[in-house]
Design a protein around this motif. Structure first.
Motif, short mmCIF file in Angstrom:
data_model
loop_
_atom_site.label_atom_id
_atom_site.label_comp_id
_atom_site.label_asym_id
_atom_site.label_seq_id
_atom_site.Cartn_x
_atom_site.Cartn_y
_atom_site.Cartn_z
N ALA A 23 0.88 -1.44 0.01
CA ALA A 23 0.01 0.11 0.00
C ALA A 23 1.02 1.20 -0.11
N ASP A 24 1.99 1.00 0.58
CA ASP A 24 2.80 2.47 0.89
C ASP A 24 3.63 2.52 -0.72
N ASP A 25 4.12 1.53 -0.86
CA ASP A 25 5.43 1.78 -2.12
C ASP A 25 4.94 1.11 -3.41
N GLY A 26 3.84 0.48 -3.53
CA GLY A 26 3.36 -0.13 -4.58
C GLY A 26 4.11 -1.47 -4.66
N ALA A 28 5.75 -3.02 -7.33
CA ALA A 28 7.04 -3.34 -7.99
C ALA A 28 8.20 -2.67 -6.86
N LEU A 29 8.12 -1.59 -6.02
CA LEU A 29 9.18 -1.38 -5.32
C LEU A 29 8.95 -2.00 -3.87
N LYS A 108 -5.75 -1.36 -3.75
CA LYS A 108 -4.53 -0.81 -4.21
C LYS A 108 -3.91 -1.68 -5.24
N ASP A 112 -2.90 -1.42 -9.37
CA ASP A 112 -1.60 -1.19 -9.36
C ASP A 112 -0.85 -1.99 -10.92
N PRO A 113 -0.72 -1.01 -11.70
CA PRO A 113 -0.18 -1.52 -13.11
C PRO A 113 1.21 -2.41 -13.05
N SER A 114 1.82 -2.35 -12.00
CA SER A 114 3.00 -3.26 -11.88
C SER A 114 2.72 -4.59 -11.24
N LYS A 116 1.17 -7.41 -12.34
CA LYS A 116 0.72 -7.98 -13.32
C LYS A 116 -0.21 -9.26 -12.89
#
Lengths: 204, 204
Positions: A23-26, A28-29, A108, A112-114, A116
């Protein structure tokens, strides 16, 4: 037995830490070392429970879904109708968005596009909302000419919007927003709108 | 002159390619080499125009905002009132979401947790929506007891929700959704709801 309990607690701590990190960083990260550090467990323990970041995300999405299903099960006995259930569940959902990081992370991740090949959490939510509106129509609760599909699209957009804006801007979204949303929508949706006043405000 | 024109075209191609990449993969996973390849320009040309990924994202957010401001300026002369303007702009916005990747990327970036220190695109949109509703109240368009702040929160959540779901699931969101949204909301919002029928359907 003690060992099993400890394993269950570790697993739960990992899911919670993963939800916070996603939730904080997405997606991918978010790194596995950051998640195990946040959970206060070793990298080895993380890998014992979850072989990959994808496995952790699948678990967070599943936990978010079970959280909502549990809440639906709690609301169902006191809900007089399908529309009643839908309204109180959306109210609870926005209340949970500010307190339950797992549910917030589920929403989220679904946009989130990252992430997949996600578990389609928003899709599942859309299906549930649509089902309640079809049931409401079947039970004669909807005003004539109201399309369950159209209303479902608006309800899903607004709830997803509140959830993701809430994540971006936690202070400015409150559970009251569900109540305002239904106050505006209900008179067009049903001839019995008075019966639903205040339902979206969490009773718990 | 020819050189300037070519530079402007390159810049535009880069912004478009960056918007596509941000919308498809999220900010974190978008790489500068992938963006320059997509734009069909060299890495050197990209660096000449944009020193960093952040600079590209700032440009995409700015371009999305200018796109909406241009659309507002086009709608303003024919809009009889603040509420009229708000309704036709949200209709255009959803129509643009399916065709204008820059606007879609602006909304996606504003709720992308991997985009730290973003330009606050959703915040700017919220301010604009709230201003129109305050103007509508001032012009006596809102029904008594309707709070511009509450309505703004619902309108912003629904539009952001439509935009981000649209990105996740392009086929199932249509510009008609803005019309359905207003059809449900307007009768509570204003005593003159009949005057606004069909306004959210893009005229262009």
């Amino acid at each position: 037995m003690v060992k099993q309990l400890r394993a269950a607690r570790t697993r739960q701590a990992l899911v919670h830490a993963a939800a916070e990190t996603f939730a904080d960083d997405g997606y991918a990260l978010s790194s596995l070392p950051a998640i195990s550090r946040r959970a206060g467990v070793s990298a080895g323990a993380l890998h014992f429970h979850f072989p990959s970041k994808d496995a952790l995300a699948v678990e967070v999405e599943g936990a978010a879904r079970r959280s909502i299903e549990r809440m639906v099960a709690e609301r169902r006995p006191s809900a007089a109708s399908a529309l009643h259930l839908l309204i109180s569940v959306t109210g609870d959902l926005l209340a949970m968005a500010t307190t339950d990081v797992v549910v917030r992370a589920g929403f989220k991740l679904s946009v989130d596009p990252s992430r997949k090949n996600g578990a389609g959490f928003a899709c599942w939510w859309r299906t549930w909302v649509r089902e309640q509106l079809l049931r409401a129509q079947h039970q004669g609760e909807l005003a004539e000419g109201v399309s369950p599909d159209r209303v479902a699209a608006v309800v899903v957009a607004a709830t997803v919007g509140f959830e993701v804006l809430c994540a971006a801007d936690r202070d400015r979204i409150s559970p009251q927003h569900a109540e305002h949303f239904w106050t505006l929508m209900l008179p067009q949706l049903t001839p019995h709108s008075d019966e639903f006043a205040g339902l979206a405000l969490s009773e718990s």
